[in-house]
Design an enzyme around this catalytic site. Structure first.
Site, PDB file in Angstrom:
ATOM      1  N   TYR A  50      20.946  40.600  50.410  1.00 16.33           N
ATOM      2  CA  TYR A  50      21.079  39.233  50.994  1.00 16.33           C
ATOM      3  C   TYR A  50      22.053  39.157  51.960  1.00 16.33           C
ATOM      4  O   TYR A  50      21.933  38.625  53.136  1.00 16.33           O
ATOM      5  CB  TYR A  50      21.127  38.289  49.952  1.00 16.33           C
ATOM      6  CG  TYR A  50      21.434  36.973  50.464  1.00 16.33           C
ATOM      7  CD1 TYR A  50      20.308  36.047  51.067  1.00 16.33           C
ATOM      8  CD2 TYR A  50      22.732  36.113  50.104  1.00 16.33           C
ATOM      9  CE1 TYR A  50      20.412  34.602  51.354  1.00 16.33           C
ATOM     10  CE2 TYR A  50      22.688  34.663  50.607  1.00 16.33           C
ATOM     11  CZ  TYR A  50      21.694  34.273  51.188  1.00 16.33           C
ATOM     12  OH  TYR A  50      21.759  32.824  51.721  1.00 16.33           O
ATOM     13  N   SER A  98      24.853  32.259  56.435  1.00 13.86           N
ATOM     14  CA  SER A  98      25.515  32.028  54.860  1.00 13.86           C
ATOM     15  C   SER A  98      26.913  32.532  55.101  1.00 13.86           C
ATOM     16  O   SER A  98      27.173  33.254  55.976  1.00 13.86           O
ATOM     17  CB  SER A  98      24.715  32.791  53.815  1.00 13.86           C
ATOM     18  OG  SER A  98      25.436  32.958  52.492  1.00 13.86           O
TER      19      SER A  98
END
Length: 258
Positions: free
Chosen positions: A156, A143
């Site tokens: 995250y 990501s």
């Protein structure tokens, strides 16, 4: 530029987290590119339905229910193969958007287990099969969170930084072996479940993530990039692709038409 069809030894592609979103889209596109795809996810009904869809389209697909954080189950899964050509480590996800001061340690632990340890489990278990193929590829779907921080996302961000470092280090450690390591780092992708899962099913919060953004990335956009990278000639390693919609300049700067 046209590329040759994958060789028999490297034609099997395992895709984790294939029950929805980027994983499902990647499975469809790799199957269309000539791979026999093996779909893994915890939701057996979802991957079985997808395997049936892909088969009806004239391609090859097999469903295998699997929790990537269960190492014993992963090791058992790996015994089904003599060789594989491609491993797409896509299983992951985000939970919560709390600051560090109040973040739930259980959420942090679960994100790390899925995004990092799950990727480690599959990669360790299948790496000998990838090497045996003579032409293997490991894909890590990380990501942009693995390349930059943002407030409310530390758990995250930490997990995806871990996934990024795993890919980068593995590439160093296996250089000279017939296996490529590719990292695909998407930014804002609108799928049916990512934001909804992050906010525990709160649709209003999930929709606000994409509010005013004319064209966030789709699962197909990311799958197309993964398939492009995988189908490059064997000597070409696409180390890292950071993929964002045009409206997103960084993790914290997004153009919204409100």
């Amino acid at each position: 530029m046209a590329t040759a069809a994958p060789s028999a030894a490297s034609r099997i592609a395992v895709v984790t987290g294939a029950s929805s979103g980027i994983g499902a889209a990647t499975a469809r596109q790799l199957a269309a590119a000539g791979y026999r795809v093996v779909l893994t996810a915890r939701r057996k009904d979802r991957i079985e339905a997808l395997a049936e869809e892909i088969t009806k389209a004239g391609h090859q697909a097999t469903a295998y229910a699997l929790d990537v954080t269960d190492r014993a189950a992963v090791d058992e899964f790996a015994t089904a193969f003599k060789t594989i050509g491609v491993l797409v480590n896509n299983a992951g996800g985000a939970l919560g958007a709390d600051p560090v001061a109040t973040g739930d340690p259980a959420d942090w632990r679960q994100m790390y287990e899925t995004n990092v340890i799950g990727t480690l489990n599959l990669t360790q278990a299948l790496l000998p099969k990838l090497i045996a193929s003579g032409d293997g590829t490991v894909v890590v779907v990380s990501s942009t969170a693995g390349h930059g921080t943002y407030e409310g996302g530390a758990g995250y961000v930490a997990a995806k930084h871990g996934a990024h470092v795993l890919a980068e280090t593995l590439r160093l450690e296996i250089v000279g072996r017939p296996v490529r390591v590719i990292e695909i780092a998407p930014g804002m992708v609108k799928t049916d479940e990512f934001a909804l899962t992050r906010f525990s099913g709160d649709k209003e919060k999930a929709e606000k993530v994409y509010e005013g953004v004319a064209e966030p990335l789709t699962a197909d956009d990311v799958a197309d990039t993964i398939t492009w990278a995988v189908t490059r000639p064997s000597h070409v390693n696409v180390d890292l692709v950071v993929l964002r919609p045009r409206a997103q300049a960084s993790n914290t700067k997004v153009h919204r038409e409100l």
